[in-house]
Design a protein around this motif. Structure first.
Motif, PDB file in Angstrom:
ATOM      1  N   GLY A   1       5.295   4.003   5.074  1.00  0.00           N
ATOM      2  CA  GLY A   1       5.922   2.919   4.332  1.00  0.00           C
ATOM      3  C   GLY A   1       5.395   1.564   4.745  1.00  0.00           C
ATOM      4  N   SER A   2       5.235   1.366   6.044  1.00  0.00           N
ATOM      5  CA  SER A   2       4.744   0.066   6.502  1.00  0.00           C
ATOM      6  C   SER A   2       3.278  -0.115   6.135  1.00  0.00           C
ATOM      7  N   LEU A   3       2.493   0.942   6.182  1.00  0.00           N
ATOM      8  CA  LEU A   3       1.084   0.845   5.796  1.00  0.00           C
ATOM      9  C   LEU A   3       0.956   0.538   4.312  1.00  0.00           C
ATOM     10  N   PHE A   4       1.735   1.220   3.481  1.00  0.00           N
ATOM     11  CA  PHE A   4       1.713   0.960   2.049  1.00  0.00           C
ATOM     12  C   PHE A   4       2.187  -0.456   1.746  1.00  0.00           C
ATOM     13  N   GLY A   5       3.220  -0.919   2.418  1.00  0.00           N
ATOM     14  CA  GLY A   5       3.724  -2.278   2.210  1.00  0.00           C
ATOM     15  C   GLY A   5       2.705  -3.322   2.621  1.00  0.00           C
ATOM     16  N   PHE A   6       2.042  -3.092   3.747  1.00  0.00           N
ATOM     17  CA  PHE A   6       1.028  -4.036   4.200  1.00  0.00           C
ATOM     18  C   PHE A   6      -0.129  -4.116   3.215  1.00  0.00           C
ATOM     19  N   LEU A   7      -0.614  -2.954   2.759  1.00  0.00           N
ATOM     20  CA  LEU A   7      -1.724  -2.946   1.810  1.00  0.00           C
ATOM     21  C   LEU A   7      -1.333  -3.571   0.476  1.00  0.00           C
ATOM     22  N   ALA A   8      -0.141  -3.264  -0.013  1.00  0.00           N
ATOM     23  CA  ALA A   8       0.310  -3.838  -1.279  1.00  0.00           C
ATOM     24  C   ALA A   8       0.462  -5.356  -1.154  1.00  0.00           C
ATOM     25  N   GLY A   9       1.032  -5.829  -0.063  1.00  0.00           N
ATOM     26  CA  GLY A   9       1.177  -7.269   0.140  1.00  0.00           C
ATOM     27  C   GLY A   9      -0.162  -7.967   0.272  1.00  0.00           C
ATOM     28  N   SER A  10      -1.105  -7.328   0.958  1.00  0.00           N
ATOM     29  CA  SER A  10      -2.437  -7.923   1.114  1.00  0.00           C
ATOM     30  C   SER A  10      -3.153  -8.023  -0.228  1.00  0.00           C
ATOM     31  N   VAL A  11      -3.045  -6.988  -1.042  1.00  0.00           N
ATOM     32  CA  VAL A  11      -3.700  -7.006  -2.356  1.00  0.00           C
ATOM     33  C   VAL A  11      -3.076  -8.066  -3.249  1.00  0.00           C
ATOM     34  N   ILE A  12      -1.771  -8.165  -3.250  1.00  0.00           N
ATOM     35  CA  ILE A  12      -1.098  -9.161  -4.082  1.00  0.00           C
ATOM     36  C   ILE A  12      -1.439 -10.571  -3.619  1.00  0.00           C
ATOM     37  N   ALA A  13      -1.401 -10.802  -2.305  1.00  0.00           N
ATOM     38  CA  ALA A  13      -1.724 -12.127  -1.779  1.00  0.00           C
ATOM     39  C   ALA A  13      -3.191 -12.470  -2.034  1.00  0.00           C
TER      40      ALA A  13
END
Length: 116
Positions: free
Chosen positions: A56-68
């Motif tokens: 969950g934390s890995l997916f959240g980090f990757l999703a946030g990085s892509v959006i940012a």
């Protein structure tokens, strides 16, 4: 050999399982049977595996990085377009100012030749 022992010793040597059982009525006994509806409900329900903290934390980090990163990309592109338009306007303004000055200089040269 057990027959030679006195009765008190024989009673003490008896196993504990030979003690008299308390009498329990048939109604008071606990039943371990279940109905068909309870069994059917138990087989229908499925448990979902929870998402692990690492996944969950890995997916959240990757999703946030892509959006940012996407937001930053579009912001930088927009700022580049605005600055490019301003620079183009300044270049055209400078070009027109140079043409005006060139026109003034030509007129002054013509006036100075005509006076001589």
């Amino acid at each position: 050999m057990a027959a030679r022992l006195p009765a008190a010793f024989r009673a003490a040597m008896r196993p504990a399982t030979t003690l008299p059982k308390p009498s329990i009525s048939q109604e008071a006994r606990r039943s371990f049977q279940t109905s068909r509806t309870l069994l059917a409900d138990a087989t229908v329900t499925t448990t979902r595996r929870p998402v692990g903290a690492f996944r969950g934390s890995l997916f959240g980090f990757l999703a946030g990085s892509v959006i940012a990163g996407g937001a930053l990309y579009y912001y930088v592109i927009d700022e580049y377009k605005v600055s490019n338009e301003l620079l183009t306007e300044d270049i055209y303004a400078l070009q027109s100012a140079v043409q005006r000055i060139e026109g003034y200089v030509k007129r002054l040269e013509e006036e100075s030749k005509s006076k001589k």
